[in-house]
Design a protein around this motif. Structure first.
Motif, PDB file in Angstrom:
ATOM      1  N   THR A 177      -0.544   7.352  -4.926  1.00  0.00           N
ATOM      2  CA  THR A 177      -0.250   5.928  -5.090  1.00  0.00           C
ATOM      3  C   THR A 177      -1.217   5.331  -6.107  1.00  0.00           C
ATOM      4  O   THR A 177      -2.434   5.328  -5.897  1.00  0.00           O
ATOM      5  CB  THR A 177      -0.387   5.169  -3.756  1.00  0.00           C
ATOM      6  N   PRO A 179      -1.968   1.804  -7.732  1.00  0.00           N
ATOM      7  CA  PRO A 179      -1.623   0.415  -7.431  1.00  0.00           C
ATOM      8  C   PRO A 179      -1.333  -0.382  -8.688  1.00  0.00           C
ATOM      9  O   PRO A 179      -1.848  -0.072  -9.770  1.00  0.00           O
ATOM     10  CB  PRO A 179      -2.889  -0.111  -6.744  1.00  0.00           C
ATOM     11  N   SER A 196       2.656 -11.458  -3.736  1.00  0.00           N
ATOM     12  CA  SER A 196       3.755 -10.496  -3.846  1.00  0.00           C
ATOM     13  C   SER A 196       5.029 -11.232  -3.443  1.00  0.00           C
ATOM     14  O   SER A 196       5.167 -11.676  -2.298  1.00  0.00           O
ATOM     15  CB  SER A 196       3.505  -9.298  -2.923  1.00  0.00           C
ATOM     16  N   HIS A 257      -2.236   3.347  -0.720  1.00  0.00           N
ATOM     17  CA  HIS A 257      -0.972   3.803  -0.128  1.00  0.00           C
ATOM     18  C   HIS A 257      -0.533   2.850   0.984  1.00  0.00           C
ATOM     19  O   HIS A 257       0.632   2.435   1.042  1.00  0.00           O
ATOM     20  CB  HIS A 257      -1.157   5.218   0.428  1.00  0.00           C
ATOM     21  N   ASP A 260       0.623  -0.502  -0.366  1.00  0.00           N
ATOM     22  CA  ASP A 260       1.955  -0.367  -0.961  1.00  0.00           C
ATOM     23  C   ASP A 260       3.030  -0.343   0.121  1.00  0.00           C
ATOM     24  O   ASP A 260       4.067  -1.011   0.006  1.00  0.00           O
ATOM     25  CB  ASP A 260       1.989   0.913  -1.798  1.00  0.00           C
TER      26      ASP A 260
END
Length: 381
Positions: A177, A179, A196, A257, A260
């Motif tokens: 992952t 970012p 987000s 991770h 996410d």
């Protein structure tokens, strides 16, 4: 050892100081690294939190499961924190972790497996291997877990590793992952928060902040969170967003991770990702905001035990929250004593204006993220 030795020498010379945390299985990786000259250049520290109490102490909490992806990721995150402290000005440090369930002196009900995680300043790497049960001795399973630990560590450092001696039907599941830049900047403390948005877009600031925020770890998000948001928006008469703090007062920081995964759950709702573990931090970031919390969180806000047993410190914190315009809208929670709402608490009279209770008739959801995780783990086992 001969096939691994040149790769270990290259790792020692790579300039990637590392802290390793291994719960038992896979610990041979430590001795392999140190058996090759030059280990002092790459191994800052190696720990084996073997007993459950030792691992809980390392993580500053007891994990839901002692052999899982979440536990490996938390261990790697703590290891990276230590590496960052021990490594001085070197920003290329690595935190590496392994937790495994291998052959023991009594048969295991579940699969024989290992989870490996590494954390660097720029990526989180996760590897999982389920071994063919009964196909190897303990020593052979231990050797393979150490192989995978070293291979994942070397991949994190941009190196190759020898092939693993896997049997038919075995395969390593890997995930890396990386970012988004804005998330990484929050993680490193270069900015305080990012938004987000529905659809996955990430921006630094909203034109108009929401009226309320629902803080949480959201591991996982569930229907109760969304129902609470809808009720809070009705009560507050304006938009309410979710808030995920990636650093926490009593937990390891979230890895890339996990950030996410949790961010992806909010497909239709706005989420702010912050470095604000305490409510005073949140209120300083978002003045004049109502925080929508559960009964258990409200209890901690008005209990001196959570202020170093100091009523004076509690009063000072609540006074600053008031000055910042913070308010708390409190939802009831099902406890061992029944369904409790904030109305059942003895709120200090001087701070009653900071709190409002959501009546049980308006909102009650007896689901929790903890119970959902336990259910998922039980079904997997």
């Amino acid at each position: 050892m001969s096939a691994w030795e040149p790769h270990i020498r290259a790792f020692h010379a790579s300039g990637r100081p590392t802290v390793l945390a291994i719960t038992g299985g896979g610990s041979a990786a430590i001795s392999r690294l140190l058996a090759v000259p030059g280990g002092s250049r790459s191994v800052l520290e190696a720990v084996v939190p073997y007993a459950n109490a030792s691992l809980a102490d390392w993580l500053k909490r007891e994990p839901d499961s002692f052999c899982s992806a979440d536990t490996a990721l938390m261990m790697a995150s703590v290891a990276w924190q230590r590496a960052a402290r021990l490594g001085g000005e070197n920003c290329n440090v690595i935190g590496a972790a392994c937790t495994a369930s291998l052959v023991s002196d009594s048969p295991k009900r579940g699969a024989h497996r290992c989870w490996i995680a590494t954390q660097s300043a720029h990526e989180t790497r996760l590897a999982h291997l389920e071994l063919n049960k009964g196909a190897r001795s303990r020593a052979e399973e231990e050797s393979l877990a150490a192989d995978l630990m070293l291979a994942t560590l070397f991949e994190t450092a941009g190196q190759e590793a020898p092939p693993l001696p896997l049997l038919e039907g075995e395969s390593v599941q890997r995930r890396v992952t990386l970012p988004p830049t804005l998330i990484r900047e929050v993680w490193h403390g270069e900015r305080s928060h990012v938004w987000s948005l529905p659809g996955g877009e990430i921006i630094g600031q909203l034109e108009k902040p929401p009226r309320g925020l629902i803080p949480g770890s959201f591991n996982p998000v569930h229907s109760g969170h969304r129902e609470l948001r809808a009720v809070a928006q009705e009560i507050l008469g304006g938009p309410v967003a979710f808030e995920l703090a990636i650093v926490n007062a009593d937990k390891p920081p979230l890895d890339f991770h996990s950030i996410d995964q949790r961010r992806a759950q909010f497909g239709a709702e706005p989420l702010v990702v912050t470095r604000a573990p305490l409510f005073i931090d949140k209120a300083r970031l978002f003045p004049n905001t109502t925080f929508v919390v559960g009964y258990d969180t409200a209890v901690r806000l008005i209990d001196p035990r959570f202020y170093g047993q100091s009523a004076t410190q509690m009063h000072a914190a609540l006074n600053e929250l008031r000055e910042l315009g913070a308010r708390f809208l409190v939802a009831g929670r099902l406890t061992d004593a029944g369904f409790l709402t904030f109305d059942s608490l003895a709120v200090p009279a001087a701070f009653g204006d900071l709190f409002a209770s959501i009546p049980e008739a308006r909102f009650r959801a007896d689901v929790s993220s903890t119970e959902l995780r336990r259910s998922t783990r039980a079904n997997a086992d």
